[in-house]
Every structure is written in structure tokens, then in C-alpha cells.
Design a protein around this motif. Structure first.
Motif, PDB file in Angstrom:
ATOM      1  N   ASP A   2     -12.327  -4.765  22.415  1.00 36.93           N
ATOM      2  CA  ASP A   2     -11.234  -5.507  21.792  1.00 36.93           C
ATOM      3  C   ASP A   2     -10.098  -4.578  21.399  1.00 36.93           C
ATOM      4  O   ASP A   2      -8.927  -4.872  21.594  1.00 36.93           O
ATOM      5  CB  ASP A   2     -11.728  -6.252  20.551  1.00 36.93           C
ATOM      6  CG  ASP A   2     -12.447  -7.546  20.912  1.00 36.93           C
ATOM      7  OD1 ASP A   2     -12.582  -7.814  22.116  1.00 36.93           O
ATOM      8  OD2 ASP A   2     -12.864  -8.267  19.995  1.00 36.93           O
ATOM      9  N   TRP A   9      -2.055  -4.555  24.709  1.00 32.23           N
ATOM     10  CA  TRP A   9      -1.117  -5.600  24.275  1.00 32.23           C
ATOM     11  C   TRP A   9       0.113  -4.961  23.632  1.00 32.23           C
ATOM     12  O   TRP A   9       1.245  -5.309  23.955  1.00 32.23           O
ATOM     13  CB  TRP A   9      -1.827  -6.525  23.298  1.00 32.23           C
ATOM     14  CG  TRP A   9      -0.956  -7.572  22.664  1.00 32.23           C
ATOM     15  CD1 TRP A   9      -0.118  -7.410  21.593  1.00 32.23           C
ATOM     16  CD2 TRP A   9      -0.835  -8.937  23.058  1.00 32.23           C
ATOM     17  NE1 TRP A   9       0.518  -8.588  21.283  1.00 32.23           N
ATOM     18  CE2 TRP A   9       0.087  -9.537  22.173  1.00 32.23           C
ATOM     19  CE3 TRP A   9      -1.429  -9.708  24.047  1.00 32.23           C
ATOM     20  CZ2 TRP A   9       0.434 -10.883  22.259  1.00 32.23           C
ATOM     21  CZ3 TRP A   9      -1.091 -11.053  24.130  1.00 32.23           C
ATOM     22  CH2 TRP A   9      -0.160 -11.630  23.253  1.00 32.23           C
ATOM     23  N   ASP A  20       2.946 -18.381  21.703  1.00 32.72           N
ATOM     24  CA  ASP A  20       1.891 -18.694  20.745  1.00 32.72           C
ATOM     25  C   ASP A  20       1.402 -20.111  20.988  1.00 32.72           C
ATOM     26  O   ASP A  20       2.034 -21.077  20.574  1.00 32.72           O
ATOM     27  CB  ASP A  20       2.450 -18.538  19.327  1.00 32.72           C
ATOM     28  CG  ASP A  20       1.415 -18.784  18.251  1.00 32.72           C
ATOM     29  OD1 ASP A  20       0.229 -18.854  18.595  1.00 32.72           O
ATOM     30  OD2 ASP A  20       1.803 -18.924  17.076  1.00 32.72           O
ATOM     31  N   LEU A  39      -4.425 -13.528  25.891  1.00 32.71           N
ATOM     32  CA  LEU A  39      -5.633 -13.313  25.107  1.00 32.71           C
ATOM     33  C   LEU A  39      -6.042 -14.625  24.456  1.00 32.71           C
ATOM     34  O   LEU A  39      -5.186 -15.359  23.946  1.00 32.71           O
ATOM     35  CB  LEU A  39      -5.407 -12.258  24.029  1.00 32.71           C
ATOM     36  CG  LEU A  39      -5.017 -10.856  24.507  1.00 32.71           C
ATOM     37  CD1 LEU A  39      -4.851  -9.920  23.313  1.00 32.71           C
ATOM     38  CD2 LEU A  39      -6.027 -10.296  25.493  1.00 32.71           C
ATOM     39  N   THR A  40      -7.322 -14.912  24.444  1.00 34.22           N
ATOM     40  CA  THR A  40      -7.817 -16.173  23.911  1.00 34.22           C
ATOM     41  C   THR A  40      -9.118 -15.964  23.149  1.00 34.22           C
ATOM     42  O   THR A  40      -9.896 -15.049  23.477  1.00 34.22           O
ATOM     43  CB  THR A  40      -8.019 -17.199  25.046  1.00 34.22           C
ATOM     44  OG1 THR A  40      -8.595 -18.397  24.505  1.00 34.22           O
ATOM     45  CG2 THR A  40      -8.937 -16.657  26.121  1.00 34.22           C
ATOM     46  N   ALA A  41      -9.335 -16.818  22.162  1.00 33.26           N
ATOM     47  CA  ALA A  41     -10.590 -16.759  21.407  1.00 33.26           C
ATOM     48  C   ALA A  41     -11.735 -17.414  22.161  1.00 33.26           C
ATOM     49  O   ALA A  41     -12.907 -17.175  21.848  1.00 33.26           O
ATOM     50  CB  ALA A  41     -10.410 -17.438  20.048  1.00 33.26           C
ATOM     51  N   GLU A  70     -11.365 -14.073  17.384  1.00 39.35           N
ATOM     52  CA  GLU A  70     -10.276 -14.755  16.684  1.00 39.35           C
ATOM     53  C   GLU A  70      -9.628 -13.831  15.660  1.00 39.35           C
ATOM     54  O   GLU A  70      -8.412 -13.886  15.439  1.00 39.35           O
ATOM     55  CB  GLU A  70     -10.798 -16.021  16.000  1.00 39.35           C
ATOM     56  CG  GLU A  70      -9.694 -16.842  15.345  1.00 39.35           C
ATOM     57  CD  GLU A  70     -10.185 -18.184  14.846  1.00 39.35           C
ATOM     58  OE1 GLU A  70      -9.698 -18.610  13.776  1.00 39.35           O
ATOM     59  OE2 GLU A  70     -11.050 -18.795  15.518  1.00 39.35           O
ATOM     60  N   LEU A  73      -7.079 -11.855  17.407  1.00 40.54           N
ATOM     61  CA  LEU A  73      -5.920 -12.698  17.733  1.00 40.54           C
ATOM     62  C   LEU A  73      -5.026 -12.894  16.520  1.00 40.54           C
ATOM     63  O   LEU A  73      -3.792 -12.844  16.636  1.00 40.54           O
ATOM     64  CB  LEU A  73      -6.376 -14.066  18.254  1.00 40.54           C
ATOM     65  CG  LEU A  73      -6.874 -14.141  19.691  1.00 40.54           C
ATOM     66  CD1 LEU A  73      -7.165 -15.593  20.055  1.00 40.54           C
ATOM     67  CD2 LEU A  73      -5.868 -13.562  20.668  1.00 40.54           C
ATOM     68  N   ARG A  74      -5.625 -13.123  15.372  1.00 39.56           N
ATOM     69  CA  ARG A  74      -4.822 -13.350  14.166  1.00 39.56           C
ATOM     70  C   ARG A  74      -4.068 -12.089  13.748  1.00 39.56           C
ATOM     71  O   ARG A  74      -3.053 -12.165  13.055  1.00 39.56           O
ATOM     72  CB  ARG A  74      -5.707 -13.857  13.035  1.00 39.56           C
ATOM     73  CG  ARG A  74      -6.226 -15.268  13.282  1.00 39.56           C
ATOM     74  CD  ARG A  74      -6.859 -15.908  12.063  1.00 39.56           C
ATOM     75  NE  ARG A  74      -7.368 -17.227  12.387  1.00 39.56           N
ATOM     76  CZ  ARG A  74      -6.613 -18.325  12.456  1.00 39.56           C
ATOM     77  NH1 ARG A  74      -5.314 -18.234  12.185  1.00 39.56           N
ATOM     78  NH2 ARG A  74      -7.147 -19.495  12.761  1.00 39.56           N
ATOM     79  N   LEU A  80      -1.702 -18.329  14.179  1.00 40.18           N
ATOM     80  CA  LEU A  80      -2.367 -18.644  15.440  1.00 40.18           C
ATOM     81  C   LEU A  80      -2.415 -20.148  15.679  1.00 40.18           C
ATOM     82  O   LEU A  80      -2.839 -20.926  14.825  1.00 40.18           O
ATOM     83  CB  LEU A  80      -3.789 -18.081  15.438  1.00 40.18           C
ATOM     84  CG  LEU A  80      -4.581 -18.217  16.738  1.00 40.18           C
ATOM     85  CD1 LEU A  80      -3.916 -17.430  17.861  1.00 40.18           C
ATOM     86  CD2 LEU A  80      -6.014 -17.737  16.522  1.00 40.18           C
ATOM     87  N   VAL A  86      -2.761 -16.579  22.800  1.00 41.69           N
ATOM     88  CA  VAL A  86      -1.451 -15.941  22.712  1.00 41.69           C
ATOM     89  C   VAL A  86      -1.197 -15.224  24.026  1.00 41.69           C
ATOM     90  O   VAL A  86      -2.131 -14.821  24.730  1.00 41.69           O
ATOM     91  CB  VAL A  86      -1.355 -14.956  21.532  1.00 41.69           C
ATOM     92  CG1 VAL A  86      -1.459 -15.684  20.203  1.00 41.69           C
ATOM     93  CG2 VAL A  86      -2.402 -13.859  21.636  1.00 41.69           C
TER      94      VAL A  86
END
Length: 247
Positions: A2, A9, A20, A39-41, A70, A73-74, A80, A86
Motif C-alpha cells: 500500500d 500516487w 473523487d 485506487l479503490t477500497a 480504505e 484512500l482516506r 472519500l 479515487v
């Protein structure tokens, strides 16, 4: 892993804009935007959503989408979107946008927003412009029309039209129709395809400088005591009036 993806990124952010949520990403892919990272959860859920709502973008997403936590991502997008995705896409160059806006003859108007203040309103206007097939949207003033909040409000439809910030002297060529209460009733005046349709702020309207540059002032009838229409509503009326005259 990650952490490595987050470093990649950050490196890709140069010259890119944040998308977003699924819908901005969908439209960027659909209308030829250069998407650098996704990128995705939940990769499976993202592909399933695309399969349901936008099957045309599934092949591209299948290649681009990478799953991260997640929490990661946050860290990249604090607000989010519920769709949990995103992306980064290359912002079209100023030169490319200005070339598209200035190309003559035009088959559809350019929307001019003079010194807009509300990011969400600008996004809504860009979404309308894309839906009506306008040549593009230009803004004056300090607001960046490619701000992430504007992109969210437009659902990424910046990539379906030309969006750029200019000064008044840099407006594209074409007859300038300025929406103003002192103008001719809109019902009595068709808009040509190459028109610039200019709108001021809801509180102050258009500036004296823009009025002086106008070829025509145009008014939308409004009931007494009503101070103004919402900006996006005014733009919708103007573009619908133009489109109605083309039948």
C-alpha cells in the motif's frame, strides 16, 4: 505494498487532477481523459458497479484499478466518495482547451461565467454544458474551474467539453450575449451557434465592463419580488433556448 502505491500516487499527482468517486472517473474514461491511477477500497465492487452503470469503461478499469485499504484512500481523499474510488487524470493543457474554444465556425455556444464564487455551481454549469453539447465553459476571476470540488459537481464532465479560466480580453471570438435584467426578452431573440452566453454572479450580476463588451443584453422574465435565479438554472435556460432554436 500500500505504501508503495501511495508513493506512486504522489509522484503521479504532478499535472493531474483528482477524480473523487465513480462518476467523475467514468466520464473521464468515456470521453478520452488520460487516467493515470485508479485506487479503490474494493476492486470487485468497483468492477461490478461499472458493469451495471457503464459497461463501456469496464475494460479500462480492469487494467487500471488497484485495491488498497480504505484508510489509505482516506489519506488521499479525506472526503472519500461512498463508491470508494479515487483516480488521477491529466488536466488538458491550456493550449488545447483554448484551441477548442476558439475554433471557428462553432456549432454550439461557449458559456462564460464572470467571476463565479461557488464551486458547486460551477460544476453544475459544466455538467449542463456537456449535456447540451456546448463548445465549452470559460470562467474569469480567481476560482479554478478544475478544482476537485468543481470536478465532483460536474461528475467529471469537464472531459466532455472544454473548460478553462481566462480574462475578459481573452474571451473567444463570437457575438457576446450577456444575461442581464435590462436586456431584451430572451423569448424575442434567438441565439446563434457561435454565441458567447455570459452570466454574472447571483448577488451582483455582470460587471459594467462585461456589459460594455456585449453585443446584446438578454433578460429572462422573472416574477416581481424574486431577486435572482440560481446560476445553473439561468445557464440551463440559456442553453435550452439556444437548442430550441435549432429545431
Amino acid at each position: 505494498m500500500d505504501d508503495e502505491l501511495v508513493r506512486e500516487w504522489r509522484a503521479a499527482e504532478q499535472g493531474a487532477v483528482l477524480l473523487d468517486g465513480f462518476h467523475p472517473l467514468k466520464h473521464a474514461l468515456r470521453f478520452g481523459g488520460e487516467v493515470r491511477r485508479v485506487l479503490t477500497a474494493d476492486r470487485g465492487a468497483l468492477l461490478a458497479l461499472a458493469g451495471e452503470l457503464a459497461p463501456d469503461v469496464v475494460p479500462a478499469l480492469d487494467v487500471l484499478a488497484v485495491e488498497v485499504t480504505e484508510e489509505r484512500l482516506r489519506g488521499l481523499a479525506p472526503r472519500l466518495h461512498p463508491t470508494g474510488v479515487v483516480a488521477l487524470a491529466v488536466r488538458p493543457s491550456v493550449e488545447a482547451n483554448r484551441a477548442a474554444l476558439g475554433l471557428l465556425p462553432r456549432r454550439a455556444p461557449v458559456v462564460v461565467l464572470e467571476n463565479p464564487r461557488n464551486l458547486g455551481n460551477v460544476g453544475a454549469v459544466i455538467r449542463l454544458a456537456a449535456g447540451f453539447g456546448a463548445t465549452g465553459v470559460v470562467t474569469t476571476g480567481e476560482l479554478d474551474p478544475w478544482h476537485p470540488t468543481v470536478l465532483r459537481g460536474s461528475a467529471g464532465l469537464h472531459f466532455a467539453t472544454a473548460v478553462e479560466r481566462v480574462s475578459l480580453p481573452e474571451l473567444p471570438a463570437g457575438p457576446l450575449y450577456v444575461l442581464d435584467p435590462e436586456g431584451v426578452d430572451i423569448r424575442d431573440l434567438p441565439f446563434p451557434d457561435d454565441a458567447l452566453l455570459a452570466f454574472g454572479t447571483e448577488r451582483h450580476g455582470v460587471s459594467a465592463e462585461l456589459k460594455e463588451r456585449a453585443d446584446r443584453l438578454v433578460a429572462v422574465p422573472m416574477q416581481a419580488g424574486v431577486s435572482s435565479f440560481n446560476l445553473a438554472t439561468s445557464v440551463a435556460m440559456g442553453l435550452f433556448h439556444w437548442m430550441s432554436g435549432r429545431r
